[in-house]
Scaffold this motif. Structure first.
Motif, short mmCIF file in Angstrom:
data_model
loop_
_atom_site.label_atom_id
_atom_site.label_comp_id
_atom_site.label_asym_id
_atom_site.label_seq_id
_atom_site.Cartn_x
_atom_site.Cartn_y
_atom_site.Cartn_z
N VAL A 27 -25.96 3.78 98.67
CA VAL A 27 -25.35 3.13 99.84
C VAL A 27 -25.86 1.70 99.99
O VAL A 27 -25.10 0.79 100.33
N ALA A 47 -23.34 2.13 106.89
CA ALA A 47 -23.52 3.41 106.22
C ALA A 47 -25.01 3.66 106.01
O ALA A 47 -25.80 2.72 105.93
N VAL A 67 -20.81 7.12 107.18
CA VAL A 67 -20.16 5.81 107.08
C VAL A 67 -19.41 5.60 108.39
O VAL A 67 -18.57 6.43 108.77
N HIS A 80 -17.10 8.81 108.89
CA HIS A 80 -16.99 9.71 107.74
C HIS A 80 -18.39 10.28 107.49
O HIS A 80 -19.35 9.54 107.33
N GLN A 118 -19.19 8.88 95.02
CA GLN A 118 -18.72 7.51 94.86
C GLN A 118 -17.20 7.45 94.95
O GLN A 118 -16.64 6.59 95.64
N LEU A 121 -16.09 8.04 98.62
CA LEU A 121 -16.29 6.87 99.48
C LEU A 121 -15.31 5.75 99.13
O LEU A 121 -14.78 5.08 100.02
N TYR A 124 -12.02 6.71 100.61
CA TYR A 124 -12.09 6.57 102.06
C TYR A 124 -11.91 5.12 102.49
O TYR A 124 -11.11 4.81 103.37
#
Length: 131
Positions: A27, A47, A67, A80, A118, A121, A124
């Motif tokens: 992150v 995040a 996140v 999230h 990964q 994210l 997203y």
């Protein structure tokens, strides 16, 4: 992946901490790439790995990758959450706070690898930017 109390050991504790650290490092490298996109839209992207509790094998301990997307006033727009580890006491399949006779301690560990997270994210963020 679910673990029962009799499976709680030092190796599992190290695996939990390894996943938490791995996601924290990811992150920290991932976040700066996307923050610029959100600043252009007057939104804030943040995040990190959040933890509740101290000992991973005690009920109530939770760690997750969170996140959050906020507007320029700090109001939450979207959140999230990806749980990493959760430890809880169950009685007849329901979470309880007290140590009732017949209750069991269980833990749930994230069984996705870093590449899957990964991709999750990335999808997203791309879905949010397209909105």
């Amino acid at each position: 992946m679910r673990f029962r109390q009799k499976e709680f050991n030092e190796s599992l504790k190290q695996e939990i901490h390894r996943k938490e650290m791995e996601l924290t490092r990811y992150v920290e490298s991932w976040l700066p790439r996307f923050q610029g996109l959100f600043l252009q839209e007057y939104k804030v992207l943040d995040a990190g790995v959040e933890k509740d509790g101290i000992d991973p094998f005690q009920p109530g301990y939770r760690s997750s990758l969170v996140v959050s997307i906020c507007d320029d006033h700090g109001e939450l727009i979207d959140l999230h959450n990806i749980p990493i580890w959760t430890c809880e006491r169950l009685f007849l399949g329901l979470p309880v706070t007290q140590n009732l006779p017949g209750s069991r301690l269980v833990g749930d560990l994230l069984d996705e690898n870093l590449q899957d997270i990964q991709q999750e994210l990335q999808a997203y963020i791309e879905d949010f930017i397209d909105l």
